[in-house]
Design a protein around this motif. Structure first.
Motif, PDB file in Angstrom:
ATOM      1  N   UNK A  47      -8.801 -12.163  -0.765  1.00 26.63           N
ATOM      2  CA  UNK A  47      -8.172 -10.829  -0.044  1.00 26.63           C
ATOM      3  C   UNK A  47      -7.753 -10.327  -1.361  1.00 26.63           C
ATOM      4  N   UNK A  48      -7.210 -10.825  -2.809  1.00 26.80           N
ATOM      5  CA  UNK A  48      -7.082 -10.180  -3.772  1.00 26.80           C
ATOM      6  C   UNK A  48      -8.416  -8.899  -4.302  1.00 26.80           C
ATOM      7  N   UNK A  49      -9.821 -10.163  -3.654  1.00 27.60           N
ATOM      8  CA  UNK A  49     -10.591  -9.211  -4.482  1.00 27.60           C
ATOM      9  C   UNK A  49     -10.464  -7.580  -3.645  1.00 27.60           C
ATOM     10  N   UNK A  50      -9.951  -7.297  -2.552  1.00 29.48           N
ATOM     11  CA  UNK A  50      -9.467  -6.304  -1.955  1.00 29.48           C
ATOM     12  C   UNK A  50      -8.881  -5.055  -1.674  1.00 29.48           C
ATOM     13  N   UNK A  51      -7.439  -6.256  -2.582  1.00 23.69           N
ATOM     14  CA  UNK A  51      -6.249  -5.457  -2.600  1.00 23.69           C
ATOM     15  C   UNK A  51      -6.996  -4.875  -4.511  1.00 23.69           C
ATOM     16  N   UNK A  60      -7.389   6.693  -9.640  1.00 20.91           N
ATOM     17  CA  UNK A  60      -8.323   8.693 -10.205  1.00 20.91           C
ATOM     18  C   UNK A  60      -7.716   9.195  -8.958  1.00 20.91           C
ATOM     19  N   UNK A  61      -6.651   9.047  -8.425  1.00 25.63           N
ATOM     20  CA  UNK A  61      -6.303  10.062  -7.000  1.00 25.63           C
ATOM     21  C   UNK A  61      -4.457   9.169  -7.051  1.00 25.63           C
ATOM     22  N   UNK A  62      -4.172  10.077  -7.551  1.00 27.07           N
ATOM     23  CA  UNK A  62      -2.239   9.871  -8.149  1.00 27.07           C
ATOM     24  C   UNK A  62      -1.092   9.783  -6.739  1.00 27.07           C
ATOM     25  N   UNK A  67       0.236   5.517  -3.094  1.00 26.42           N
ATOM     26  CA  UNK A  67       0.022   5.455  -1.585  1.00 26.42           C
ATOM     27  C   UNK A  67       0.093   3.868  -0.947  1.00 26.42           C
ATOM     28  N   UNK A  68      -1.082   3.234  -1.684  1.00 23.38           N
ATOM     29  CA  UNK A  68      -1.889   2.046  -1.179  1.00 23.38           C
ATOM     30  C   UNK A  68      -0.655   1.306  -2.518  1.00 23.38           C
ATOM     31  N   UNK A  69       0.207   1.216  -3.573  1.00 21.35           N
ATOM     32  CA  UNK A  69       0.873   0.669  -4.174  1.00 21.35           C
ATOM     33  C   UNK A  69       1.986   0.904  -2.977  1.00 21.35           C
ATOM     34  N   UNK A  70       3.016   1.508  -2.744  1.00 19.84           N
ATOM     35  CA  UNK A  70       3.948   2.051  -1.984  1.00 19.84           C
ATOM     36  C   UNK A  70       3.324   0.337   0.024  1.00 19.84           C
ATOM     37  N   UNK A  71       1.994   0.548   0.198  1.00 17.59           N
ATOM     38  CA  UNK A  71       1.870  -0.284   1.117  1.00 17.59           C
ATOM     39  C   UNK A  71       1.835  -1.969   1.417  1.00 17.59           C
ATOM     40  N   UNK A  72       1.665  -1.987  -0.679  1.00 17.02           N
ATOM     41  CA  UNK A  72       1.111  -3.434  -1.023  1.00 17.02           C
ATOM     42  C   UNK A  72      -0.575  -3.192  -0.767  1.00 17.02           C
ATOM     43  N   UNK A  73      -1.115  -2.777  -1.214  1.00 17.03           N
ATOM     44  CA  UNK A  73      -2.227  -1.952  -0.708  1.00 17.03           C
ATOM     45  C   UNK A  73      -3.186  -2.788   0.256  1.00 17.03           C
ATOM     46  N   UNK A  74      -2.561  -2.645   1.599  1.00 16.60           N
ATOM     47  CA  UNK A  74      -2.659  -2.902   2.281  1.00 16.60           C
ATOM     48  C   UNK A  74      -3.949  -2.138   3.219  1.00 16.60           C
ATOM     49  N   UNK A 165       0.077  15.307  -0.419  1.00 14.20           N
ATOM     50  CA  UNK A 165      -0.570  15.145   0.042  1.00 14.20           C
ATOM     51  C   UNK A 165      -0.566  13.717   0.626  1.00 14.20           C
ATOM     52  N   UNK A 166       1.044  12.699  -0.422  1.00 13.27           N
ATOM     53  CA  UNK A 166       0.892  11.432   0.330  1.00 13.27           C
ATOM     54  C   UNK A 166       2.128  11.520   1.235  1.00 13.27           C
ATOM     55  N   UNK A 167       2.705  12.974   1.350  1.00 18.00           N
ATOM     56  CA  UNK A 167       3.476  12.959   2.553  1.00 18.00           C
ATOM     57  C   UNK A 167       2.495  12.541   4.068  1.00 18.00           C
ATOM     58  N   UNK A 168       1.993  13.885   4.150  1.00 15.03           N
ATOM     59  CA  UNK A 168       1.125  13.826   4.740  1.00 15.03           C
ATOM     60  C   UNK A 168       0.182  12.514   4.758  1.00 15.03           C
ATOM     61  N   UNK A 169      -0.567  11.715   4.256  1.00 18.47           N
ATOM     62  CA  UNK A 169      -0.850   9.977   4.109  1.00 18.47           C
ATOM     63  C   UNK A 169      -0.240   9.383   5.116  1.00 18.47           C
ATOM     64  N   UNK A 170       1.247   9.442   5.140  1.00 17.44           N
ATOM     65  CA  UNK A 170       1.874   8.676   4.644  1.00 17.44           C
ATOM     66  C   UNK A 170       2.627   8.705   6.883  1.00 17.44           C
ATOM     67  N   UNK A 171       2.681  10.172   6.551  1.00 14.17           N
ATOM     68  CA  UNK A 171       2.853  10.734   8.141  1.00 14.17           C
ATOM     69  C   UNK A 171       2.365   9.917   8.564  1.00 14.17           C
ATOM     70  N   UNK A 172       0.623  10.038   8.671  1.00 14.38           N
ATOM     71  CA  UNK A 172      -0.491  10.357   9.662  1.00 14.38           C
ATOM     72  C   UNK A 172      -0.723   8.657  10.167  1.00 14.38           C
ATOM     73  N   UNK A 173      -0.008   8.110   9.113  1.00 14.43           N
ATOM     74  CA  UNK A 173      -0.296   6.441   9.093  1.00 14.43           C
ATOM     75  C   UNK A 173       0.965   6.244  10.470  1.00 14.43           C
TER      76      UNK A 173
END
Length: 548
Positions: A47-51, A60-62, A67-74, A165-173
């Motif tokens: 699993x750690x390899x995926x994360x 390369x994208x803020x 986003x992935x840091x906030x969701x634990x790279x899931x 962008x962060x809000x748009x992606x988060x709300x999408x999920x």
């Protein structure tokens, strides 16, 4: 672009038949051929390899990093859950339908090739991030446009309401994926009607267009002959004339020509002269390009316009007050001349106040480019203007040697006191902005009778400024006309604040839908739409035909 589902992290990746079926279906949807699946299962301890792969790919994208840091790279796109599958399918449908919305097609070939080569969780992590980036790209394109206005033309100074962008992606999920993607599009009735007309014109192109172009330079009631028949046929094809076998320019054709003229900003005299025939002979390809440009412009202004707002369409030479989606006041306007920096810019702001009996503070550019050369030849030229020094004192021209000054060193301001002959007329409407653009009255009333009304230095002149003022003031006084006239008759400059600021939108639309059906088209007077269309084509937007 779309990536295939993967296992829940606690299971071997390809352990279930349903997952294999999903992979095959997704691959076929993308490429028409199945993916080559990795034969060896990946164990839970990897699993750690995926994360780690997600973290690296997102770095390369803020937005994606946060986003992935906030969701634990899931994973949110590439696991085997029903929600992830719904997200993938919704995005796939949206991306595939992009050209139908007037967007450029998305090239998925490289990503599909990379998908077919996935053999590890590290590959899978990269796929997850690429999927999220695709969503962000599509979301921005469909919501606020594919182009940056200011890069197209210096007059496109509009501030596009880009979303976070962060809000748009988060709300999408957190939302129903299909419904959320639909809501990204502009919700205005204009956008919906433009899409409908886009589909209609694509069918017209598929059937070969509107027929033969009309020869000659003028046709009028009573005329007959081959040119009249061709004009009749083209008007029928465009929907302006019912089916007819008439071979003369009869009353029905005259009425059809008048309606066409009104829909194209022409003098509605019922005579098909050169200007009218030029517009009649514009093909559906050009009209479709105007629709695609209008769709892009609609995305640039995808924001609340205001329950009450002022809508100035530069190409239509009009200014309107809109209340709850309904035009409650309309007047003709004069816009900036089609020369250099005189072209009226496009932007949105808020009207804060009006000035009755205004002083005209001559803009620096006009003072030094136009009036200084006149005064160098004749010190008494432009005698209606006061010469004012930096301390606000009026200067006697007899004591000034204008020849010693250049456009850079000229130390004076020019002002015109309030009067009937003031360049701003008797009232101006202010939405303070760095472009020094506002709406105002004018003593040059004859210009409103012209068909093309581009004569100003950039500001917007109104044919009925008093009525415009009454309409604005009606929201804050029971007797707007009496209030206004009392201030006017005083002869003194008066600033009248608007208790509630009114949004002002200076727009430029060569294609505008009619609420009850049909379209209106205007000439691209500044050439801005041509530049936008060229930029859209460079992005990959294409004219499409349907049927045939």
């Amino acid at each position: 672009m779309l990536f295939f589902p993967v296992s829940r992290l606690s299971q071997p990746r390809f352990a279930h038949k349903s997952l294999k079926a999903g992979l095959l279906a997704m691959s076929l949807a993308l490429t028409g051929a199945p993916l080559v699946l990795a034969p060896a299962p990946v164990q839970a301890q990897q699993v750690s390899a995926f994360m780690q792969s997600v973290a690296e790919a997102a770095s390369s994208s803020k937005v994606l990093s946060e986003f992935y840091r906030a969701n634990g790279y899931k994973p949110v796109f590439t696991d085997n859950s029903a929600r992830a599958k719904a997200r993938r399918q919704a995005l796939l449908r949206a991306v595939n339908a992009a050209p139908a919305k007037g967007l450029a097609p998305y090239d998925t070939s490289l990503l599909v090739a990379n998908l077919r080569a996935i053999k590890s969780d590290r590959d899978l992590g990269r796929a997850e991030v690429a999927m999220a980036q695709l969503f962000l790209d599509y979301a921005r394109d469909i919501q606020t446009g594919q182009l940056v206005p200011s890069r197209i033309d210096s007059g496109l100074v509009r501030q596009v309401p880009y979303r976070d962008g962060l809000a748009v992606l988060t709300n999408f999920t957190k939302s129903n994926p299909q419904a959320y993607l639909r809501k990204l599009e502009p919700s205005s009735p204009e956008y919906a009607r433009l899409l409908k007309e886009k589909a209609n014109l694509e069918q017209v192109l598929g059937k070969g267009g509107w027929g033969q172009t009309v020869p000659g330079s003028k046709y009028e009631p009573g005329d007959s002959g081959n040119g009249v028949v061709i004009l009749r046929n083209r008007l029928m094809a465009m929907g302006y004339l019912p089916r007819s076998a008439a071979t003369t320019y009869d009353a029905k054709m005259q009425k059809a020509v008048q309606q066409f003229q009104m829909d194209h900003g022409l003098t509605a005299d019922g005579v098909a002269g050169k200007a009218t025939l030029d517009e009649v002979n514009v093909g559906p390809e050009k009209r479709l390009a105007s629709i695609l440009v209008a769709l892009e412009r609609e995305r640039w202004i995808n924001m609340p316009l205001g329950e009450r707002h002022v809508w100035v369409n530069l190409t239509d030479f009009s200014a309107k007050i809109i209340d709850d989606g309904r035009v409650t006041f309309e007047t003709r306007s004069v816009i900036g001349q089609n020369v250099g920096d005189r072209r009226s810019p496009e932007f949105s702001d808020e009207m804060e106040h009006l000035v009755i009996n205004p002083t005209w503070n001559v803009p620096r550019s006009i003072a030094v480019k136009e009036y200084l050369p006149m005064m160098q030849k004749n010190p008494n030229a432009a005698g209606h203007l006061r010469l004012v020094d930096s301390r606000g004192r009026t200067v006697n021209r007899a004591n000034v040697d204008f020849s010693q000054y250049t456009s850079r060193s000229f130390p004076f301001n020019l002002k015109q006191p309030p009067s009937n002959r003031n360049a701003l007329g008797l009232v101006k409407f202010m939405f303070p902005n760095k472009y020094n653009i506002y709406l105002h009255d004018t003593p040059s009333k004859s210009l409103f009778g012209r068909e093309v009304r581009a004569f100003s230095h950039g500001c917007i002149r109104l044919q009925q400024p008093f009525d415009f003022a009454y309409a604005l003031l009606a929201k804050q006084t029971s007797d707007p006309e009496g209030f206004f006239q009392a201030k006017l008759k005083s002869g003194v400059e008066s600033v009248v604040p608007l208790e509630k600021h009114v949004p002002v939108h200076l727009i430029y639309r060569t294609a505008v839908s009619k609420p009850k059906g049909g379209m209106e088209y205007r000439r691209d007077i500044y050439g801005r739409d041509a530049k936008i269309w060229a930029a859209l084509q460079n992005k990959g937007v294409q004219l499409r035909s349907v049927g045939g």
